[in-house]
Design a protein around this motif. Sequence first.
Motif, PDB file in Angstrom:
ATOM      1  N   VAL A  19       0.817  -1.211   0.000  1.00  0.00           N
ATOM      2  CA  VAL A  19       0.000   0.000   0.000  1.00  0.00           C
ATOM      3  C   VAL A  19       0.856   1.270   0.000  1.00  0.00           C
ATOM      4  N   VAL A  20       1.702   1.440   1.011  1.00  0.00           N
ATOM      5  CA  VAL A  20       2.442   2.693   1.160  1.00  0.00           C
ATOM      6  C   VAL A  20       3.419   2.907   0.009  1.00  0.00           C
ATOM      7  N   SER A  23       1.827   3.549  -3.446  1.00  0.00           N
ATOM      8  CA  SER A  23       1.214   4.885  -3.492  1.00  0.00           C
ATOM      9  C   SER A  23       2.267   5.959  -3.706  1.00  0.00           C
ATOM     10  N   ASN A 147       6.506  12.051   4.189  1.00  0.00           N
ATOM     11  CA  ASN A 147       5.321  12.889   4.346  1.00  0.00           C
ATOM     12  C   ASN A 147       5.684  14.366   4.449  1.00  0.00           C
ATOM     13  N   SER A 235      -1.785   8.736   6.072  1.00  0.00           N
ATOM     14  CA  SER A 235      -0.752   8.935   5.048  1.00  0.00           C
ATOM     15  C   SER A 235      -1.283   8.565   3.666  1.00  0.00           C
ATOM     16  N   VAL A 236      -1.883   7.391   3.562  1.00  0.00           N
ATOM     17  CA  VAL A 236      -2.359   6.908   2.265  1.00  0.00           C
ATOM     18  C   VAL A 236      -3.510   7.778   1.751  1.00  0.00           C
ATOM     19  N   TYR A 239      -1.835  10.658   0.205  1.00  0.00           N
ATOM     20  CA  TYR A 239      -1.215  10.313  -1.082  1.00  0.00           C
ATOM     21  C   TYR A 239      -2.270  10.287  -2.191  1.00  0.00           C
ATOM     22  N   THR A 240      -3.455   9.761  -1.860  1.00  0.00           N
ATOM     23  CA  THR A 240      -4.543   9.700  -2.842  1.00  0.00           C
ATOM     24  C   THR A 240      -4.986  11.100  -3.241  1.00  0.00           C
TER      25      THR A 240
END
Length: 337
Positions: A19-20, A23, A147, A235-236, A239-240
């Motif tokens: 995931v991280v 992304s 981040n 965080s994700v 990112y989105t």
Amino acid sequence: EDINNTSHALQLRAGRDQVVLPSLDRIVLKLREMAHLYADVPMLSRTHGQTASPTTVGKEMANVVMRLQAAVERIAAVKIMGKMNGAVGNYNAHLAAWPDFDWEAFSRKVVETHEPEGLGLTFQPYSIQIEPHDYMAELFDAVARANTILIDLARDIWGYVSLGYFKQKLKAGEIGSSTMPHKVNPIDFENAEGNLGLANALLRHLSEKLPVSRWQRDLTDSTVLRNIGVALGYSVLAYTSLQAGLGKLELNEQALAEDLDAAWEVLAEPIQTVMRRYGVQGAYEKLKEVTRGQRVTPEALHGLIRSLDIPQGEKDRLLAMTPANYIGKAAELARRA
């Protein structure tokens, strides 16, 4: 704890790898695309909020690409660790049950052997009741650094939108502002900045708290560990939002060109540099008379250049300079990213 620490490790590895990192890789890919696409588009720099030596749009994107790529590599490099050594890390109960068995070698094999036969983690040979969580702190600090780079990006893009350097594409039916129809607010970058701030607040607490445990164990880590998913989730989400915002940007080259053409004062730097190269006395003072506290025109700069006691070839080179072509190696650096 031999079950809990390995389950947390497996969850973190899956979250990072599935995931991280994907992304962040998508953001790097988009920024690299922009760096190459806009490598030659000149842009006025601003240092301390004031006009400064020009750059290109692509070079500014390339700066973020290189920073973020390095941060992504640090996240990927963190070794996810697991232990399987009993209540205080000494195999006490293991050896009580079967004293002649090599429990340490067996534990290492279970932890390090690749799935499905084992867990595919890095073996932690020294611990108290809990795995020390130093790798978690390293991982969370690495994500927080990425981040922070993206907070910097979100704020810069927000500023460029404010200056008119970028326009934002609207989807059909999308509202740009709830009260002012003419506006298209940079909400994706604002949402990203807010969620990245929340993520970093949690990530930094996790990295500071988790490696600290009284004597051979206390439960303060247990309640904190429940928030790992929250921190990475924020965080994700950010990112989105960033990915969506970057996809909506349209470059306004006219606004960029107009800003540059109104900032001839930035050529004071190359003129002064050449004057000093050829030993012209009072270079700084001569330029200050022409540039400080007044609107600088090309005519004023050209008049100064023609009056200088320097080789004619150097005069011609300076006379050919404009704010739009005084970009150094910016385009080359952008393409290299």
